[in-house]
Design an enzyme around this catalytic site. Structure first.
Site, mmCIF file in Angstrom:
data_model
loop_
_atom_site.group_PDB
_atom_site.id
_atom_site.type_symbol
_atom_site.label_atom_id
_atom_site.label_comp_id
_atom_site.label_asym_id
_atom_site.label_seq_id
_atom_site.Cartn_x
_atom_site.Cartn_y
_atom_site.Cartn_z
ATOM 1 N N CYS A 1 -39.719 9.797 -34.396
ATOM 2 C CA CYS A 1 -41.166 9.558 -34.458
ATOM 3 C C CYS A 1 -41.474 8.071 -34.578
ATOM 4 O O CYS A 1 -42.616 7.658 -34.385
ATOM 5 C CB CYS A 1 -41.781 10.328 -35.631
ATOM 6 S SG CYS A 1 -41.095 9.911 -37.252
ATOM 7 N N CYS B 1 -38.548 16.255 -38.287
ATOM 8 C CA CYS B 1 -39.648 15.686 -39.058
ATOM 9 C C CYS B 1 -40.802 16.673 -39.082
ATOM 10 O O CYS B 1 -41.242 17.151 -38.035
ATOM 11 C CB CYS B 1 -40.075 14.364 -38.429
ATOM 12 S SG CYS B 1 -41.663 13.744 -39.005
ATOM 13 N N GLU B 2 -41.288 17.000 -40.255
ATOM 14 C CA GLU B 2 -42.345 17.996 -40.354
ATOM 15 C C GLU B 2 -43.698 17.465 -39.884
ATOM 16 O O GLU B 2 -44.625 18.239 -39.693
ATOM 17 C CB GLU B 2 -42.474 18.513 -41.787
ATOM 18 C CG GLU B 2 -42.976 17.500 -42.787
ATOM 19 C CD GLU B 2 -43.108 18.111 -44.183
ATOM 20 O OE1 GLU B 2 -43.969 17.617 -44.930
ATOM 21 O OE2 GLU B 2 -42.366 19.027 -44.526
ATOM 22 N N HIS B 3 -43.806 16.153 -39.692
ATOM 23 C CA HIS B 3 -45.086 15.585 -39.267
ATOM 24 C C HIS B 3 -45.283 15.673 -37.752
ATOM 25 O O HIS B 3 -46.411 15.844 -37.286
ATOM 26 C CB HIS B 3 -45.186 14.125 -39.708
ATOM 27 C CG HIS B 3 -45.114 13.959 -41.198
ATOM 28 N ND1 HIS B 3 -44.539 12.861 -41.799
ATOM 29 C CD2 HIS B 3 -45.523 14.768 -42.198
ATOM 30 C CE1 HIS B 3 -44.617 12.992 -43.118
ATOM 31 N NE2 HIS B 3 -45.210 14.140 -43.378
ATOM 32 N N HIS B 4 -44.183 15.529 -36.986
ATOM 33 C CA HIS B 4 -44.310 15.522 -35.531
ATOM 34 C C HIS B 4 -43.383 16.516 -34.844
ATOM 35 O O HIS B 4 -43.413 16.644 -33.619
ATOM 36 C CB HIS B 4 -44.020 14.116 -34.975
ATOM 37 C CG HIS B 4 -44.895 13.048 -35.542
ATOM 38 N ND1 HIS B 4 -44.500 12.251 -36.600
ATOM 39 C CD2 HIS B 4 -46.148 12.666 -35.217
ATOM 40 C CE1 HIS B 4 -45.479 11.409 -36.902
ATOM 41 N NE2 HIS B 4 -46.492 11.636 -36.084
ATOM 42 N N GLN C 1 -37.485 12.734 -44.990
ATOM 43 C CA GLN C 1 -36.198 12.256 -45.486
ATOM 44 C C GLN C 1 -36.187 12.114 -47.001
ATOM 45 O O GLN C 1 -35.175 12.393 -47.657
ATOM 46 C CB GLN C 1 -35.848 10.920 -44.818
ATOM 47 C CG GLN C 1 -34.470 10.384 -45.216
ATOM 48 C CD GLN C 1 -34.109 9.116 -44.466
ATOM 49 O OE1 GLN C 1 -34.572 8.902 -43.336
ATOM 50 N NE2 GLN C 1 -33.308 8.270 -45.068
ATOM 51 N N HIS D 1 -35.386 7.858 -37.072
ATOM 52 C CA HIS D 1 -36.439 8.833 -36.825
ATOM 53 C C HIS D 1 -37.023 8.648 -35.434
ATOM 54 O O HIS D 1 -37.507 7.565 -35.096
ATOM 55 C CB HIS D 1 -37.551 8.685 -37.878
ATOM 56 C CG HIS D 1 -37.112 9.050 -39.260
ATOM 57 N ND1 HIS D 1 -37.599 10.164 -39.918
ATOM 58 C CD2 HIS D 1 -36.228 8.464 -40.106
ATOM 59 C CE1 HIS D 1 -37.037 10.244 -41.122
ATOM 60 N NE2 HIS D 1 -36.204 9.222 -41.259
#
Length: 303
Positions: free
Chosen positions: A265, A194-197, A235, A263
């Site tokens: 996250c 995941c590019e956010h976390h 995703q 996920h």
């Protein structure tokens, strides 16, 4: 005194005139709507109403850099994704380096030399040591002594999709075949970050297409999914990139992709909801326009 109805009518008339002049590219000419020449000149109140009606619209959302051929967020999925720049020079996929939606530093990583790669990993090692210190750990204790190097090597491996050209992934596995029924590969395992976390999400993807004189080697569907999943992702984008890559590679009558993933996250941080599953889909061509074709695909992937 001018009534409210008259003010509204005059304001709408001025708005229509302005839109007509804009569409014709004649904002600086007296052409406009031929009927407007016979209309009475608006008074001050109608000009105020017109000015309010013609207030400048909000500026469009900024397209963030990093994925050169991604459309503005919120636009609907096209029936067929064939960007003009993608077709220049007969490139099979939408960028001149054959990477497919390269990020800002993707090309430099693809073309780096051995010393360049060593320097890149050294920077990552230093960054990880800083992180360990910031969370209250001792990067020099025995258990963590080699952790920065291990992390750097693991991160480079888990993001190796940035080093893969889609043209090389597909290679020559495109074959002429007179088959016009659905081709479906399902239960393809995928793992991504995941590019956010920067934590993993894992799941399965089903990919289907209806050929148009050309078929793609079955393993290449899984390879395409693997290439895009080995990048920092969300995703929703991963699902669409897989579909568009297949569409660009063999120009089928339609492509369908459905992905189910869990996920980390969501399960190990934040709302902490273990067992939650995220489902995304992307339908192109006849899968999007023909309900029976779409229903057949959705039925087959549930068996």
């Amino acid at each position: 005194m001018t009534s409210h109805v008259e003010l509204l009518s005059n304001g709408l008339r001025q708005l229509e005139l302005q839109q007509s002049q804009t569409n014709l590219g004649s904002n600086n000419h007296d052409g406009g709507d031929p009927q407007s020449k016979n209309d009475p000149a608006p008074d001050n109140e109608s000009l105020l109403a017109s000015s309010s009606a013609n207030a400048s619209p909000p500026s469009p959302p900024q397209v963030r850099e990093g994925y050169g051929f991604r459309g503005v967020s919120g636009t609907s999925t096209p029936l067929t994704m064939v960007p003009t720049r993608a077709m220049e020079g007969n490139h099979a996929l939408p960028d001149p380096n054959g990477l497919g939606w390269p990020a800002k530093s993707t090309v430099s990583r693809l073309n780096e030399t051995t010393p360049d790669r060593a320097a890149r990993e050294k920077m990552m090692v230093s960054a990880v040591r800083t992180i360990l210190e910031c969370i209250g750990e001792d990067p020099n204790r025995e258990g963590l002594l080699k952790t920065p190097e291990r992390f750097a090597q693991a991160m480079m491996w888990m993001t190796r999709g940035y080093e893969e050209r889609l043209a090389d992934v597909i290679n020559d596995a495109v074959f002429a075949e007179d088959h016009d029924e659905m081709v479906l590969v399902r239960e393809i395992d995928i793992s991504s970050l995941c590019e956010h976390h920067l934590v993993p999400f894992t799941g399965k993807v089903a990919i289907a297409y209806i050929p148009n004189q050309l078929v793609l080697g079955l393993s290449k569907l899984a390879r395409i999914a693997e290439t895009f999943s080995r990048r920092l992702q969300v995703q929703e984008r991963l699902t669409k990139q897989i579909a568009i890559a297949v569409q660009e590679a063999i120009k089928p009558r339609g492509v369908a992709v459905v992905m189910e993933a869990t996920h980390m996250c969501m399960t190990m941080r934040g709302v902490q909801k273990p067992g939650s599953i995220t489902v995304t889909s992307c339908m192109l061509g006849c899968f999007r326009t023909q309900q029976k074709t779409r229903e057949e695909f959705l039925t087959l992937i549930k068996r």
